[in-house]
Design a protein around this motif. Structure first.
Motif, PDB file in Angstrom:
ATOM      1  N   VAL A 265       6.168  -5.232   9.816  1.00  0.00           N
ATOM      2  CA  VAL A 265       6.154  -5.194   8.346  1.00  0.00           C
ATOM      3  C   VAL A 265       4.878  -5.838   7.803  1.00  0.00           C
ATOM      4  O   VAL A 265       4.252  -5.324   6.868  1.00  0.00           O
ATOM      5  CB  VAL A 265       7.407  -5.895   7.780  1.00  0.00           C
ATOM      6  CG1 VAL A 265       7.284  -6.083   6.268  1.00  0.00           C
ATOM      7  CG2 VAL A 265       8.653  -5.097   8.102  1.00  0.00           C
ATOM      8  N   ILE A 266       4.479  -6.969   8.390  1.00  0.00           N
ATOM      9  CA  ILE A 266       3.264  -7.661   7.925  1.00  0.00           C
ATOM     10  C   ILE A 266       2.034  -6.793   8.128  1.00  0.00           C
ATOM     11  O   ILE A 266       1.190  -6.656   7.230  1.00  0.00           O
ATOM     12  CB  ILE A 266       3.109  -9.012   8.658  1.00  0.00           C
ATOM     13  CG1 ILE A 266       4.241  -9.962   8.272  1.00  0.00           C
ATOM     14  CG2 ILE A 266       1.753  -9.636   8.337  1.00  0.00           C
ATOM     15  CD1 ILE A 266       4.260 -11.245   9.084  1.00  0.00           C
ATOM     16  N   VAL A 267       1.923  -6.193   9.313  1.00  0.00           N
ATOM     17  CA  VAL A 267       0.766  -5.326   9.583  1.00  0.00           C
ATOM     18  C   VAL A 267       0.811  -4.093   8.689  1.00  0.00           C
ATOM     19  O   VAL A 267      -0.218  -3.672   8.138  1.00  0.00           O
ATOM     20  CB  VAL A 267       0.725  -4.915  11.067  1.00  0.00           C
ATOM     21  CG1 VAL A 267      -0.445  -3.970  11.329  1.00  0.00           C
ATOM     22  CG2 VAL A 267       0.607  -6.146  11.958  1.00  0.00           C
ATOM     23  N   ALA A 268       1.982  -3.509   8.516  1.00  0.00           N
ATOM     24  CA  ALA A 268       2.107  -2.315   7.668  1.00  0.00           C
ATOM     25  C   ALA A 268       1.748  -2.624   6.222  1.00  0.00           C
ATOM     26  O   ALA A 268       1.169  -1.778   5.522  1.00  0.00           O
ATOM     27  CB  ALA A 268       3.528  -1.762   7.752  1.00  0.00           C
ATOM     28  N   SER A 269       2.063  -3.831   5.749  1.00  0.00           N
ATOM     29  CA  SER A 269       1.759  -4.195   4.363  1.00  0.00           C
ATOM     30  C   SER A 269       0.265  -4.251   4.087  1.00  0.00           C
ATOM     31  O   SER A 269      -0.158  -4.188   2.927  1.00  0.00           O
ATOM     32  CB  SER A 269       2.389  -5.550   4.028  1.00  0.00           C
ATOM     33  OG  SER A 269       1.731  -6.609   4.710  1.00  0.00           O
ATOM     34  N   ALA A 270      -0.552  -4.369   5.145  1.00  0.00           N
ATOM     35  CA  ALA A 270      -2.008  -4.394   4.963  1.00  0.00           C
ATOM     36  C   ALA A 270      -2.528  -3.086   4.388  1.00  0.00           C
ATOM     37  O   ALA A 270      -3.665  -3.017   3.909  1.00  0.00           O
ATOM     38  CB  ALA A 270      -2.701  -4.692   6.284  1.00  0.00           C
ATOM     39  N   ALA A 271      -1.704  -2.038   4.413  1.00  0.00           N
ATOM     40  CA  ALA A 271      -2.110  -0.767   3.812  1.00  0.00           C
ATOM     41  C   ALA A 271      -2.319  -0.908   2.308  1.00  0.00           C
ATOM     42  O   ALA A 271      -3.098  -0.155   1.718  1.00  0.00           O
ATOM     43  CB  ALA A 271      -1.056   0.309   4.094  1.00  0.00           C
ATOM     44  N   ILE A 272      -1.661  -1.874   1.683  1.00  0.00           N
ATOM     45  CA  ILE A 272      -1.791  -2.045   0.228  1.00  0.00           C
ATOM     46  C   ILE A 272      -3.189  -2.532  -0.145  1.00  0.00           C
ATOM     47  O   ILE A 272      -3.869  -1.889  -0.957  1.00  0.00           O
ATOM     48  CB  ILE A 272      -0.700  -2.989  -0.296  1.00  0.00           C
ATOM     49  CG1 ILE A 272       0.685  -2.390  -0.040  1.00  0.00           C
ATOM     50  CG2 ILE A 272      -0.899  -3.269  -1.789  1.00  0.00           C
ATOM     51  CD1 ILE A 272       1.834  -3.311  -0.412  1.00  0.00           C
ATOM     52  N   PRO A 273      -3.678  -3.671   0.396  1.00  0.00           N
ATOM     53  CA  PRO A 273      -5.053  -4.060   0.065  1.00  0.00           C
ATOM     54  C   PRO A 273      -6.097  -3.057   0.548  1.00  0.00           C
ATOM     55  O   PRO A 273      -7.145  -2.898  -0.082  1.00  0.00           O
ATOM     56  CB  PRO A 273      -5.224  -5.424   0.757  1.00  0.00           C
ATOM     57  CG  PRO A 273      -4.151  -5.490   1.781  1.00  0.00           C
ATOM     58  CD  PRO A 273      -3.009  -4.689   1.231  1.00  0.00           C
ATOM     59  N   LEU A 274      -5.805  -2.344   1.651  1.00  0.00           N
ATOM     60  CA  LEU A 274      -6.734  -1.313   2.100  1.00  0.00           C
ATOM     61  C   LEU A 274      -6.815  -0.172   1.096  1.00  0.00           C
ATOM     62  O   LEU A 274      -7.902   0.347   0.806  1.00  0.00           O
ATOM     63  CB  LEU A 274      -6.302  -0.770   3.459  1.00  0.00           C
ATOM     64  CG  LEU A 274      -6.893  -1.437   4.708  1.00  0.00           C
ATOM     65  CD1 LEU A 274      -6.316  -0.810   5.950  1.00  0.00           C
ATOM     66  CD2 LEU A 274      -8.402  -1.372   4.704  1.00  0.00           C
ATOM     67  N   ALA A 275      -5.665   0.224   0.555  1.00  0.00           N
ATOM     68  CA  ALA A 275      -5.642   1.295  -0.438  1.00  0.00           C
ATOM     69  C   ALA A 275      -6.362   0.871  -1.710  1.00  0.00           C
ATOM     70  O   ALA A 275      -7.075   1.666  -2.346  1.00  0.00           O
ATOM     71  CB  ALA A 275      -4.202   1.690  -0.753  1.00  0.00           C
ATOM     72  N   VAL A 276      -6.212  -0.400  -2.089  1.00  0.00           N
ATOM     73  CA  VAL A 276      -6.921  -0.920  -3.260  1.00  0.00           C
ATOM     74  C   VAL A 276      -8.429  -0.870  -3.027  1.00  0.00           C
ATOM     75  O   VAL A 276      -9.201  -0.460  -3.898  1.00  0.00           O
ATOM     76  CB  VAL A 276      -6.458  -2.362  -3.570  1.00  0.00           C
ATOM     77  CG1 VAL A 276      -7.335  -2.991  -4.643  1.00  0.00           C
ATOM     78  CG2 VAL A 276      -5.002  -2.370  -4.010  1.00  0.00           C
ATOM     79  N   ALA A 277      -8.865  -1.297  -1.830  1.00  0.00           N
ATOM     80  CA  ALA A 277     -10.290  -1.261  -1.508  1.00  0.00           C
ATOM     81  C   ALA A 277     -10.825   0.165  -1.506  1.00  0.00           C
ATOM     82  O   ALA A 277     -11.941   0.427  -1.959  1.00  0.00           O
ATOM     83  CB  ALA A 277     -10.529  -1.917  -0.147  1.00  0.00           C
ATOM     84  N   TRP A 278     -10.036   1.107  -0.988  1.00  0.00           N
ATOM     85  CA  TRP A 278     -10.455   2.512  -0.973  1.00  0.00           C
ATOM     86  C   TRP A 278     -10.670   3.032  -2.388  1.00  0.00           C
ATOM     87  O   TRP A 278     -11.668   3.697  -2.673  1.00  0.00           O
ATOM     88  CB  TRP A 278      -9.412   3.345  -0.243  1.00  0.00           C
ATOM     89  CG  TRP A 278      -9.715   4.802  -0.205  1.00  0.00           C
ATOM     90  CD1 TRP A 278      -9.275   5.760  -1.075  1.00  0.00           C
ATOM     91  CD2 TRP A 278     -10.569   5.475   0.735  1.00  0.00           C
ATOM     92  NE1 TRP A 278      -9.776   6.987  -0.735  1.00  0.00           N
ATOM     93  CE2 TRP A 278     -10.578   6.844   0.380  1.00  0.00           C
ATOM     94  CE3 TRP A 278     -11.303   5.058   1.837  1.00  0.00           C
ATOM     95  CZ2 TRP A 278     -11.305   7.794   1.081  1.00  0.00           C
ATOM     96  CZ3 TRP A 278     -12.023   6.002   2.550  1.00  0.00           C
ATOM     97  CH2 TRP A 278     -12.027   7.352   2.166  1.00  0.00           C
TER      98      TRP A 278
END
Length: 276
Positions: A7-20
């Motif tokens: 869950v912690i690793v999967a949640s990193a998709a949120i800041p990555l999507a913001v950066a994108w």
């Protein structure tokens, strides 16, 4: 425990999507695409910890860092083929294992090469706002590297949670930085570029700017933290124009003619780092 790590690793998709989203119009998006692949590989390692998934996560992380080094027009697209070729070289150990009917073949030389790629990746952002996140990511990578070097058979993917924490930590520090105004509009633009592309490109741009300023007989000297001292509006305006001219190759083709206007600074300041 493993479910929490996933869950912690999967949640990193949120800041990555913001950066994108926030890096629209900049060539760093190519490196961000490789960062997404690195995130997927770390997620795979968290779900199925093994020698193969650990090595894949380190390989893609190093590839994302190398992608930053070529994120400048006109060669940014071609650079992706170089990064892909690098991955093929790194994955030759899989081919050797398949041919010999054994596990992934990892020599000390190959691991040393991967460690060098990761060092370049992390050191590039160590002196930027992403420094704490880079250190946290570096710890996670070191744990995997040591386990690969020891040829560990019993894997635990718990340290992959550091990748998720690193992405969120980077997002937090960038959010915090936006609350600290810069005295000069120019320094805002410089910090945006520096934190986005890291030390390698920033040092190159800084050298070019100082050379151009001397040529134009401007009393400006760009340091790592920007320009200090008392400057007139004309000097700030001319310095900003020079910086825009130098960094235009880091913008996408549709963005190169857009000027840095005062009302654009706030929008620019919301754009972030590749995330890995």
């Amino acid at each position: 425990m493993q479910a929490l790590v996933i869950v912690i690793v999967a949640s990193a998709a949120i800041p990555l999507a913001v950066a994108w989203r926030q890096n629209r119009g900049w060539t760093i998006r190519h490196a961000l695409a490789w960062s997404w692949l690195a995130w997927l590989s770390w997620l795979g390692f968290a779900a199925y910890p093994s020698t193969e998934t650990a090595y894949a996560s380190l390989s893609f992380t190093g590839a994302a860092g190398v992608a930053v080094l070529g994120a400048r027009r006109p060669g940014v697209v071609a650079w992706n083929f170089i990064v892909a070729s690098l991955l093929i070289v790194l994955w030759l150990g899989w081919a050797e294992g398949l041919l010999s009917g054994s596990r992934l073949q990892l020599s000390n030389l190959r691991l040393l090469f991967v460690a060098g790629l990761l060092a370049v990746t992390l050191l590039n952002y160590l002196m930027t706002i992403s420094g704490p996140a880079a250190l946290l990511l570096g710890i996670g990578c070191c744990v995997s590297l040591i386990a690969l070097w020891k040829n560990t058979a019993d894997w635990s993917g718990s340290h992959s949670s550091l990748v998720g924490y690193a992405c969120w930590l980077d997002w937090f520090f960038r959010k915090l930085q936006r609350r600290v105004p810069h005295h000069f509009e120019f320094n805002q633009q410089w910090m945006i570029f520096r934190n986005r592309y890291g030390a390698v490109w920033s040092e190159r741009v800084r050298e070019q700017f100082n050379a151009a300023a001397r040529h134009k007989k401007l009393a400006l000297h760009l340091g790592w933290y920007g320009i200090s001292g008392w400057l007139t509006d004309r000097e700030v305006g001319e310095g900003t124009a020079v910086l825009l001219s130098i960094t235009r190759r880091f913008r996408s083709e549709g963005e190169v003619d857009s000027a840095i206007a005062p009302d654009a600074v706030q929008n620019e300041n919301h754009r972030g780092w590749p995330g890995f």
